[in-house]
Structure formats: C-alpha cells, structure tokens
Enzyme design. Structure first.
Site, mmCIF file in Angstrom:
data_model
loop_
_atom_site.group_PDB
_atom_site.id
_atom_site.type_symbol
_atom_site.label_atom_id
_atom_site.label_comp_id
_atom_site.label_asym_id
_atom_site.label_seq_id
_atom_site.Cartn_x
_atom_site.Cartn_y
_atom_site.Cartn_z
ATOM 1 N N LYS A 52 -48.020 -10.609 -12.124
ATOM 2 C CA LYS A 52 -47.973 -11.637 -13.187
ATOM 3 C C LYS A 52 -47.412 -11.078 -14.484
ATOM 4 C CE LYS A 52 -52.414 -13.210 -11.411
ATOM 5 N NZ LYS A 52 -53.841 -13.136 -11.770
ATOM 6 N N HIS A 112 -46.049 15.830 -7.099
ATOM 7 C CA HIS A 112 -47.078 15.379 -6.143
ATOM 8 C C HIS A 112 -48.120 16.512 -6.068
ATOM 9 C CE1 HIS A 112 -49.068 13.295 -3.015
ATOM 10 N NE2 HIS A 112 -48.051 12.991 -2.231
ATOM 11 N N ARG A 147 -50.374 6.242 -7.510
ATOM 12 C CA ARG A 147 -48.984 6.510 -7.111
ATOM 13 C C ARG A 147 -48.103 5.462 -7.750
ATOM 14 N NH1 ARG A 147 -46.891 7.842 -1.144
ATOM 15 N NH2 ARG A 147 -47.827 9.810 -1.799
ATOM 16 N N ARG A 151 -50.822 8.820 4.215
ATOM 17 C CA ARG A 151 -51.668 10.007 4.110
ATOM 18 C C ARG A 151 -52.412 10.116 2.780
ATOM 19 N NH1 ARG A 151 -48.136 10.563 7.733
ATOM 20 N NH2 ARG A 151 -46.921 9.444 6.198
ATOM 21 N N THR A 152 -51.700 9.990 1.686
ATOM 22 C CA THR A 152 -52.333 10.281 0.396
ATOM 23 C C THR A 152 -53.452 9.285 0.115
ATOM 24 O OG1 THR A 152 -50.166 11.051 -0.325
ATOM 25 C CG2 THR A 152 -51.846 10.790 -2.028
HETATM 26 N N1 CP Z 1 -47.280 13.210 2.105
HETATM 27 C C1 CP Z 1 -47.381 11.975 1.585
HETATM 28 O O1 CP Z 1 -47.381 11.801 0.369
HETATM 29 O O2 CP Z 1 -47.476 10.984 2.515
HETATM 30 P P1 CP Z 1 -47.708 9.438 2.175
HETATM 31 O O3 CP Z 1 -46.459 8.953 1.469
HETATM 32 O O4 CP Z 1 -47.945 8.771 3.491
HETATM 33 O O5 CP Z 1 -48.895 9.345 1.248
#
Ligand code: CP
Length: 302
Positions: free
Chosen positions: A80, A129, A101, A51-52
């Site tokens: 590396k 998040h 991320r 999603r993100t």
């Molecule tokens: N909600 C969320 O962070 O989903 P993903 O891990 O799929 O990005």
C-alpha cells in the site's frame, strides 16, 4: 553482542565471531534449549528465501521464541506504499529482534539506524549476508579443523554474490590464500578485494575452474545471480561458465570440501552430491545452530 545489530560481518569483532562459532557447537550438541521463552523474533523477507528464513525460524522455535513476519512483501502493507522506516518502527513494537532480507543494498544498515530493536541482515541486495558468513566459517572450521592458513576458492558470480563478499572479508583475518574463479564480467568488486590487499594476502585469478581445484582446501561454489542482471542476454552469456562435476575433482586435495550457500541451479552436477567432498547440504543444516547462537547472543540469553 547483546542488543547489537548484525548488518555487516565486520559489525562483530573476530573474537565475537569466534564466540558465535563456539556457541553454535554447543547448540549442535544440544539444540533444544528453551532459553528464549517469552521472546518474539520477526522475520521480514522482502526477497525470496528458503534456507535463511526457515533456519532462522527453526532456530527461534528450538530456543522457545515465537516468530512473526512475512515471506512475501506483497502480503504486507508495503504493497500500500508503507515506507521501510515505518514498517521497521511498527515491527519493533511487536518483536525483540528483526531478521530482514531486502533487495536494496544498504537497506539493512538504514533499518538498523531507525530501529529500536536489533536488526539482523539476512541479505541486502548484492552487498552482504553476514549470518551466511558465520555458518560458512562454522562449516570451514568443522571440516578443516582450523580457519587459519587455508586455500579457499570462490567460484562463479563473485560480483553479485553477497555471501562471497562477506566471507572474503571474514577470511581476510585468517591468512587465507584466495583463488578467484569467474568470468571476466563477474570478478570480485574492488571494494571487496581491498580487504585481501589491505591484509597483504596472496590471491590468484582464473577463468577455468579446473586450474584452481588442485590447490584448494575449500571450493566455494556460487550461483550466477540472475535477479541482479538488468540485461537477460548478459546473464545467458555467463550463466554456465563454471560447472563442477565429479570428474573435475579427480586431482583434488584429500581434505577438500565443496561448499555452496545454495540454492544451486546447475553449477554443481548432481554426480557431486554423493562424493566425500560434497558438504553443501550439511552446511545448510549448520545454519540452524549458528542462527541459534546469533539469536541467543543478541537477545542476551548466552
Ligand atoms: N543461502 C541462502 O541465503 O539461501 P536462501 O536464499 O534460500 O535463504
């Protein structure tokens, strides 16, 4: 918000958070606006995501920006031995903003300190998040008509669930009453609970999901975060501790909505999907509008 990094939800004031939600409403009505033509957005995902990453890339594409990046760090020069600092410095020369991320808590803050372009934290370990938090606020406001004075239950892995941490901090600004449902070993960390206590807000703790449901406007389910456990036996002990089914919602408030940042494993039975309370798939779609608002604001196009 122009050129500001978004690492913690508290990096944006309450007014700035509201502005993002208002702007997201605009994008929901009119998603295709080529206001970022000529801009480049980098998406660096050192941990898996559906999603993100995809909603950020969709948001950037709908605004006319180009996207570069990786979804698997093993295909990058990190493999590396390149340091995070060097990676961020390099990518800052290729893109106008970096969405990142990373499995390590604090990695996004560190990146923001060394980067010459803004960093958007797309999740750092079990910490924060913030963009999920903004889409959660958007979804709550949209379904309840307000963010004020709501009863919100957080269910499942409150220890490692970074979305819960960010959303607890944000909702502490709105006179929320919190209902915290988890096994003993996955309770909300005290550093997060401090935000509830500092604002003198009411909170209730449960181990049984059924006890919380009749009281709440929002039921925020979460997955037990298997990847954060060092001992698989400990994960097995708690993984099925809170499971929502349609029958369990028989005595819920008429306005109650079920949210989940997704992915789900088995904490929401599929028989919930067709009920009027299920909102988690729409919630994920709202992520595109909210991320359009975040990109447009940070890049100074709105
Ligand atoms: N909600 C969320 O962070 O989903 P993903 O891990 O799929 O990005």
């Amino acid at each position: 918000m122009k050129n500001k990094s978004l690492v913690s939800i508290n990096d944006f004031t309450k007014e700035e958070q509201c502005r993002i939600l208002d702007l997201a409403e605009e994008f929901e009505k009119q998603p295709r606006q080529k206001i970022l033509d000529g801009y480049v957005v980098a998406t660096l995902f050192f941990e898996p995501s559906t999603r993100t990453r995809l909603s950020f890339e969709s948001a950037a594409n709908r605004l006319g920006a180009k996207v570069v990046g990786f979804s698997d760090a093993s295909s990058s020069s990190v493999q590396k031995g390149e340091t995070l600092k060097d990676t961020i410095l390099m990518v800052g020369g290729y893109a106008d903003v970096i969405v990142m991320r990373h499995p390590r808590e604090g990695a996004a803050r560190y990146a923001s300190e060394v980067s010459k372009v803004p960093i958007i934290n797309a999740g750092d370990g079990a910490n924060q998040h913030p963009t999920q938090c903004l889409l959660d606020l958007f979804s709550i406001r949209k379904t309840q008509g307000t963010l004020d004075n709501l009863n919100v239950a957080f269910v499942g892995d409150l220890k490692y669930g970074r979305t819960v941490h960010s959303l607890t901090m944000a909702l502490s600004q709105y006179n929320t009453t919190f209902h915290l449902v988890s096994p003993e070993s996955l309770k909300l960390p005290s550093a997060v609970k401090r935000h509830i206590k500092d604002n003198n807000l009411e909170y209730h703790q449960y181990t049984e999901l059924a006890e919380a449901i009749p009281h709440v406007d929002i039921l925020y389910m979460t997955r037990v975060q298997r990847e954060r456990f060092s001992d698989p036996i400990e994960y097995e002990k708690v993984k099925d501790s809170c499971i929502l089914s349609k029958s369990l919602m028989a005595n819920c408030k008429p306005n109650m909505k079920v949210l989940h940042p997704l992915p789900r494993v088995n904490e929401i039975n599929v028989d919930v999907d067709d009920t009027p309370q299920a909102y988690y798939f729409q919630q994920a779609q709202n992520g595109v509008y909210v991320r359009q608002a975040i990109l447009a604001s940070i890049l100074g196009a709105k």
